[in-house]
Design an enzyme around this catalytic site. Sequence first.
Site, PDB file in Angstrom:
ATOM      1  N   ARG A  82     -29.930  60.945   8.878  1.00 48.35           N
ATOM      2  CA  ARG A  82     -30.778  61.479   7.818  1.00 48.35           C
ATOM      3  C   ARG A  82     -30.051  61.392   6.475  1.00 48.35           C
ATOM      4  NH1 ARG A  82     -31.547  64.975  12.226  1.00 48.35           N
ATOM      5  NH2 ARG A  82     -33.709  65.025  12.963  1.00 48.35           N
ATOM      6  N   LYS A 109     -30.583  69.210  11.214  1.00 42.54           N
ATOM      7  CA  LYS A 109     -31.925  69.778  11.075  1.00 42.54           C
ATOM      8  C   LYS A 109     -32.239  70.743  12.206  1.00 42.54           C
ATOM      9  CE  LYS A 109     -36.755  68.355  10.516  1.00 42.54           C
ATOM     10  NZ  LYS A 109     -37.678  67.193  10.407  1.00 42.54           N
ATOM     11  N   HIS A 174     -35.177  57.915   3.600  1.00 39.18           N
ATOM     12  CA  HIS A 174     -35.463  58.320   4.975  1.00 39.18           C
ATOM     13  C   HIS A 174     -36.045  57.154   5.778  1.00 39.18           C
ATOM     14  CE1 HIS A 174     -36.984  60.784   8.318  1.00 39.18           C
ATOM     15  NE2 HIS A 174     -36.193  61.731   7.877  1.00 39.18           N
ATOM     16  N   ARG A 177     -34.440  55.298   8.909  1.00 39.31           N
ATOM     17  CA  ARG A 177     -34.599  55.823  10.259  1.00 39.31           C
ATOM     18  C   ARG A 177     -35.855  55.254  10.928  1.00 39.31           C
ATOM     19  NH1 ARG A 177     -32.035  60.318  11.855  1.00 39.31           N
ATOM     20  NH2 ARG A 177     -33.889  61.438  12.608  1.00 39.31           N
ATOM     21  N   HIS A 200     -33.320  63.506  17.581  1.00 38.65           N
ATOM     22  CA  HIS A 200     -34.611  64.148  17.788  1.00 38.65           C
ATOM     23  C   HIS A 200     -34.531  65.016  19.038  1.00 38.65           C
ATOM     24  CE1 HIS A 200     -37.028  60.906  15.395  1.00 38.65           C
ATOM     25  NE2 HIS A 200     -36.440  61.800  14.623  1.00 38.65           N
ATOM     26  N   TYR A 209     -30.733  67.841  28.932  1.00 36.99           N
ATOM     27  CA  TYR A 209     -29.489  67.092  29.005  1.00 36.99           C
ATOM     28  C   TYR A 209     -28.840  66.935  27.637  1.00 36.99           C
ATOM     29  CZ  TYR A 209     -31.051  66.014  33.701  1.00 36.99           C
ATOM     30  OH  TYR A 209     -31.471  66.127  34.996  1.00 36.99           O
TER      31      TYR A 209
END
Length: 233
Positions: A82, A109, A174, A177, A200, A209
């Site tokens: 980011r 984030k 951005h 990404r 994410h 996990y």
Amino acid sequence: IETARRTRQTFSLGVRYGIAIGACDFDVSVALVGAMKPHTPKPMAALTKVDDIRRLVQTMREYKGSLVVRTALWFSLYTLARPGEVRHAEWNEIDLENATWDIPSEKMKRRKPHVVPLCRQAVELLKALKEKTGRGRYVFPSAHSPNGAKPMSSNAIRSAIRRMGFSNEEMTAHGFRSLGSTRLNEMGFRPDVIEAALAHTLGGVRGIYNRSEYIEERREMMEKWAMWVCEMG
């Protein structure tokens, strides 16, 4: 609309504190909630077609901006991090020997620490930049902070993209990404690995996990990604 929404929220926070200490009776902004137009987020502009990405990469190679901004542009493309994470990267988070960037939770984030495997090209960029900014705190310091105590401006990369001739409707900071995510999916990499690389949050059982379990797959993926980027220019 978004500015109005945030302004109401900020006002409401202040008034609710006032109510708690007995300085206010009620929050008058509550009546505005249903009257305000809803905010519809728009996806960040990004170049995702191969010919457009090739044009971006070739233009980046010709860009004559400062070393710090040029490196930040390439670092953004190679890591898919980011913009805020890139701007606030610190040298003590970078391990050049092991080619990793450990981002602490407070900078993320989702407030979870994130390990970014660095491709060979990214490591080479950082080694060259360290001669210039390595004595300061930030990897990409502000041009107005000679000792590297402040990160570069949030507008630095965006302004560079504009100077390279790409409009706000074509490409944003951005957008690296989105560009990377689109191409990596088309290149056939596992969706979970791509999502982990982008930090994410995964839903369901998969989200349990730890992302570090994908670190070797991610490292291999980002090396191949960097090679593909190099082929574009």
